[in-house]
Write a protein that holds these residues in place. Structure first.
Motif, PDB file in Angstrom:
ATOM      1  N   SER A 183       7.699  55.976  22.728  1.00 30.09           N
ATOM      2  CA  SER A 183       6.364  55.797  22.160  1.00 30.09           C
ATOM      3  C   SER A 183       6.202  56.593  20.871  1.00 30.09           C
ATOM      4  O   SER A 183       5.235  56.388  20.136  1.00 30.09           O
ATOM      5  CB  SER A 183       5.301  56.252  23.180  1.00 30.09           C
ATOM      6  OG  SER A 183       5.371  55.483  24.360  1.00 30.09           O
ATOM      7  N   HIS A 184       7.138  57.507  20.605  1.00 32.80           N
ATOM      8  CA  HIS A 184       7.057  58.363  19.423  1.00 32.80           C
ATOM      9  C   HIS A 184       8.128  58.040  18.384  1.00 32.80           C
ATOM     10  O   HIS A 184       7.998  58.425  17.226  1.00 32.80           O
ATOM     11  CB  HIS A 184       7.186  59.836  19.823  1.00 32.80           C
ATOM     12  CG  HIS A 184       6.152  60.291  20.805  1.00 32.80           C
ATOM     13  ND1 HIS A 184       4.861  60.600  20.441  1.00 32.80           N
ATOM     14  CD2 HIS A 184       6.213  60.466  22.152  1.00 32.80           C
ATOM     15  CE1 HIS A 184       4.167  60.959  21.509  1.00 32.80           C
ATOM     16  NE2 HIS A 184       4.962  60.884  22.560  1.00 32.80           N
ATOM     17  N   MET A 185       9.190  57.366  18.802  1.00 34.24           N
ATOM     18  CA  MET A 185      10.258  56.994  17.879  1.00 34.24           C
ATOM     19  C   MET A 185      10.876  55.683  18.361  1.00 34.24           C
ATOM     20  O   MET A 185      10.702  55.321  19.524  1.00 34.24           O
ATOM     21  CB  MET A 185      11.320  58.102  17.813  1.00 34.24           C
ATOM     22  CG  MET A 185      12.064  58.339  19.124  1.00 34.24           C
ATOM     23  SD  MET A 185      13.316  59.668  19.026  1.00 34.24           S
ATOM     24  CE  MET A 185      12.248  61.112  19.015  1.00 34.24           C
ATOM     25  N   PRO A 186      11.556  54.940  17.487  1.00 36.12           N
ATOM     26  CA  PRO A 186      12.180  53.684  17.918  1.00 36.12           C
ATOM     27  C   PRO A 186      13.116  53.911  19.113  1.00 36.12           C
ATOM     28  O   PRO A 186      13.807  54.929  19.190  1.00 36.12           O
ATOM     29  CB  PRO A 186      12.950  53.234  16.673  1.00 36.12           C
ATOM     30  CG  PRO A 186      12.213  53.848  15.536  1.00 36.12           C
ATOM     31  CD  PRO A 186      11.734  55.177  16.039  1.00 36.12           C
ATOM     32  N   GLY A 187      13.121  52.936  20.025  1.00 35.00           N
ATOM     33  CA  GLY A 187      13.917  53.072  21.237  1.00 35.00           C
ATOM     34  C   GLY A 187      15.393  53.313  20.983  1.00 35.00           C
ATOM     35  O   GLY A 187      16.045  54.074  21.692  1.00 35.00           O
ATOM     36  N   TRP A 188      15.926  52.659  19.941  1.00 28.75           N
ATOM     37  CA  TRP A 188      17.357  52.818  19.677  1.00 28.75           C
ATOM     38  C   TRP A 188      17.675  54.249  19.246  1.00 28.75           C
ATOM     39  O   TRP A 188      18.765  54.749  19.517  1.00 28.75           O
ATOM     40  CB  TRP A 188      17.826  51.817  18.628  1.00 28.75           C
ATOM     41  CG  TRP A 188      17.474  52.139  17.207  1.00 28.75           C
ATOM     42  CD1 TRP A 188      16.355  51.749  16.525  1.00 28.75           C
ATOM     43  CD2 TRP A 188      18.253  52.899  16.279  1.00 28.75           C
ATOM     44  NE1 TRP A 188      16.376  52.229  15.245  1.00 28.75           N
ATOM     45  CE2 TRP A 188      17.542  52.935  15.050  1.00 28.75           C
ATOM     46  CE3 TRP A 188      19.482  53.546  16.360  1.00 28.75           C
ATOM     47  CZ2 TRP A 188      18.010  53.593  13.924  1.00 28.75           C
ATOM     48  CZ3 TRP A 188      19.963  54.202  15.237  1.00 28.75           C
ATOM     49  CH2 TRP A 188      19.229  54.232  14.035  1.00 28.75           C
ATOM     50  N   TYR A 241      14.529  50.753  26.247  1.00 27.60           N
ATOM     51  CA  TYR A 241      13.528  51.738  25.858  1.00 27.60           C
ATOM     52  C   TYR A 241      12.431  51.114  24.999  1.00 27.60           C
ATOM     53  O   TYR A 241      11.266  51.511  25.076  1.00 27.60           O
ATOM     54  CB  TYR A 241      14.176  52.908  25.117  1.00 27.60           C
ATOM     55  CG  TYR A 241      14.837  53.915  26.032  1.00 27.60           C
ATOM     56  CD1 TYR A 241      14.323  54.172  27.293  1.00 27.60           C
ATOM     57  CD2 TYR A 241      15.961  54.622  25.627  1.00 27.60           C
ATOM     58  CE1 TYR A 241      14.918  55.089  28.137  1.00 27.60           C
ATOM     59  CE2 TYR A 241      16.569  55.551  26.461  1.00 27.60           C
ATOM     60  CZ  TYR A 241      16.042  55.785  27.719  1.00 27.60           C
ATOM     61  OH  TYR A 241      16.625  56.699  28.543  1.00 27.60           O
ATOM     62  N   ARG A 242      12.779  50.145  24.150  1.00 28.90           N
ATOM     63  CA  ARG A 242      11.763  49.461  23.364  1.00 28.90           C
ATOM     64  C   ARG A 242      10.821  48.688  24.283  1.00 28.90           C
ATOM     65  O   ARG A 242       9.605  48.689  24.093  1.00 28.90           O
ATOM     66  CB  ARG A 242      12.421  48.520  22.347  1.00 28.90           C
ATOM     67  CG  ARG A 242      11.421  47.744  21.483  1.00 28.90           C
ATOM     68  CD  ARG A 242      10.477  48.674  20.757  1.00 28.90           C
ATOM     69  NE  ARG A 242       9.507  47.949  19.954  1.00 28.90           N
ATOM     70  CZ  ARG A 242       8.379  48.479  19.505  1.00 28.90           C
ATOM     71  NH1 ARG A 242       8.079  49.743  19.800  1.00 28.90           N
ATOM     72  NH2 ARG A 242       7.532  47.759  18.783  1.00 28.90           N
ATOM     73  N   GLY A 243      11.379  48.030  25.279  1.00 29.43           N
ATOM     74  CA  GLY A 243      10.540  47.327  26.241  1.00 29.43           C
ATOM     75  C   GLY A 243       9.625  48.280  26.993  1.00 29.43           C
ATOM     76  O   GLY A 243       8.444  47.994  27.211  1.00 29.43           O
ATOM     77  N   MET A 244      10.164  49.445  27.382  1.00 37.37           N
ATOM     78  CA  MET A 244       9.351  50.453  28.056  1.00 37.37           C
ATOM     79  C   MET A 244       8.185  50.906  27.178  1.00 37.37           C
ATOM     80  O   MET A 244       7.072  51.116  27.664  1.00 37.37           O
ATOM     81  CB  MET A 244      10.215  51.662  28.424  1.00 37.37           C
ATOM     82  CG  MET A 244      10.922  51.560  29.762  1.00 37.37           C
ATOM     83  SD  MET A 244      11.695  53.145  30.181  1.00 37.37           S
ATOM     84  CE  MET A 244      12.033  52.889  31.915  1.00 37.37           C
ATOM     85  N   ALA A 245       8.448  51.093  25.890  1.00 38.26           N
ATOM     86  CA  ALA A 245       7.405  51.562  24.977  1.00 38.26           C
ATOM     87  C   ALA A 245       6.270  50.548  24.871  1.00 38.26           C
ATOM     88  O   ALA A 245       5.103  50.922  24.708  1.00 38.26           O
ATOM     89  CB  ALA A 245       7.999  51.833  23.599  1.00 38.26           C
ATOM     90  N   LEU A 246       6.589  49.258  24.982  1.00 38.87           N
ATOM     91  CA  LEU A 246       5.585  48.210  24.815  1.00 38.87           C
ATOM     92  C   LEU A 246       4.779  47.943  26.078  1.00 38.87           C
ATOM     93  O   LEU A 246       3.574  47.684  26.004  1.00 38.87           O
ATOM     94  CB  LEU A 246       6.255  46.912  24.344  1.00 38.87           C
ATOM     95  CG  LEU A 246       6.792  46.914  22.905  1.00 38.87           C
ATOM     96  CD1 LEU A 246       7.550  45.633  22.623  1.00 38.87           C
ATOM     97  CD2 LEU A 246       5.659  47.093  21.896  1.00 38.87           C
ATOM     98  N   VAL A 247       5.417  47.981  27.243  1.00 40.60           N
ATOM     99  CA  VAL A 247       4.703  47.632  28.478  1.00 40.60           C
ATOM    100  C   VAL A 247       4.472  48.818  29.389  1.00 40.60           C
ATOM    101  O   VAL A 247       3.789  48.701  30.408  1.00 40.60           O
ATOM    102  CB  VAL A 247       5.456  46.525  29.259  1.00 40.60           C
ATOM    103  CG1 VAL A 247       5.601  45.284  28.419  1.00 40.60           C
ATOM    104  CG2 VAL A 247       6.816  47.010  29.751  1.00 40.60           C
ATOM    105  N   GLY A 248       5.025  49.983  29.053  1.00 38.42           N
ATOM    106  CA  GLY A 248       4.844  51.161  29.902  1.00 38.42           C
ATOM    107  C   GLY A 248       6.002  51.348  30.851  1.00 38.42           C
ATOM    108  O   GLY A 248       6.661  50.391  31.273  1.00 38.42           O
TER     109      GLY A 248
END
Length: 300
Positions: A183-188, A241-248
């Motif tokens: 949520s603070h930086m790109p997942g990659w 991690y990008r998916g986690m950032a978007l949906v929780g």
């Protein structure tokens, strides 16, 4: 279209995108256990763990350098070190050790329990309280997966169960922290800095294990090693991690309930393991639980 309608549509698109990315991550991870079993045909467990981390770290360092990514702020490093210890060192090593005494199907039990463990750790980190319906659906899904995978191995606990339980705990911590950091930086960048942070450990394990363990690098072993290094250890986490950032973290973790069934499918198709007639029933129950957890929301 009003401002509220536009905002609602934007959120809906983000949720759909996040769900798709998380599902792609789960699909990538579902082949990790079979690929690890392939790698063990030619490498020892410690060598496989060290080499996969070393290769992934070099790949991640190259990407970070090429993108001119600055070093993360100091406040993010405790979380990144948790990702490194849980997802880059602990989980790969413990599951690799487990596969020496457990079948791929039996080892998939840990994946079935991982969503609940991740949700629990995330709750401790964020203070959020998932709804009762969320926990009921998640618990039913986890129990279904556990019962199904144990049935595949005739319900006999193995020596590898201790390794699997440890892997479950450390990976849940890494997933929850990684989802928070995304949520603070790109997942990659989260997983990239995680594998880079683990590079000293990966290099040390590789140097110590290579002369101590037998080495028979067959084509299958090399293919397995390439997959767990490039995909399981890096590329899969990028979309996860990008998916986690978007949906929780809570919602994304429940999508992973489907991972053991995908792993079992790979085990049948590529490794010749037998599949129980109960597989379709278990699959329907698990998919129903995933839908239920997505609809109940993350907290109350």
């Amino acid at each position: 279209m009003t401002v509220d309608d536009s905002a609602t549509q934007t959120v809906a698109v983000a949720v759909r995108t996040g769900t798709l990315l998380a599902a792609l991550g789960v699909t990538a991870f579902s082949f990790s256990l079979p690929a690890t079993a392939w790698a063990l045909d030619g490498f020892g467990p410690w060598t496989a763990t060290g080499v996969r981390g070393l290769l992934a770290g070099l790949l991640a360092a190259t990407c970070l350098y090429g993108a001119r990514v600055p070093v993360p702020e100091r406040r993010h490093w405790p979380g990144l070190l948790t990702v490194a210890g849980g997802c880059v060192v602990g989980f790969p090593l413990l599951t690799t050790l487990a596969l020496q005494t457990s079948s791929t199907a039996h080892s998939a039990v840990v994946i079935g329990m991982l969503p609940l463990a991740t949700a629990a750790v995330s709750t401790l980190l964020t203070g959020r309280r998932p709804s009762r319906a969320f926990w009921m659906a998640a618990g039913l899904g986890a129990l279904t997966v556990a019962a199904f995978t144990l049935q595949q191995s005739h319900g006999l606990p193995t020596l590898g169960d201790v390794h699997l339980f440890g892997a479950l705990l450390v990976c849940a911590a890494g997933y929850a922290q990684g989802g928070r950091l995304a949520s603070h930086m790109p997942g990659w960048q989260v997983i990239a800095w995680g594998v880079v942070a683990a590079l000293p450990v990966s290099a040390l394990v590789t140097v110590l294990a290579l002369p101590a363990e037998p080495l028979h690098p067959t084509g299958k072993a090399i293919a397995g090693m390439a997959y767990i290094a490039a995909v399981s250890q890096f590329a899969g986490f990028v979309v996860w991690y990008r998916g986690m950032a978007l949906v929780g973290v809570l919602r994304a973790s429940q999508i992973q309930l489907a991972q053991p069934l995908l792993t079992l499918a790979w085990a049948v198709v590529l490794m010749g393991e037998s599949l129980s007639p109960l597989a379709p029933v278990a699959a329907l129950i698990v998919l129903g639980c995933i839908v239920a957890t997505q609809r109940t929301g993350g907290s109350r």
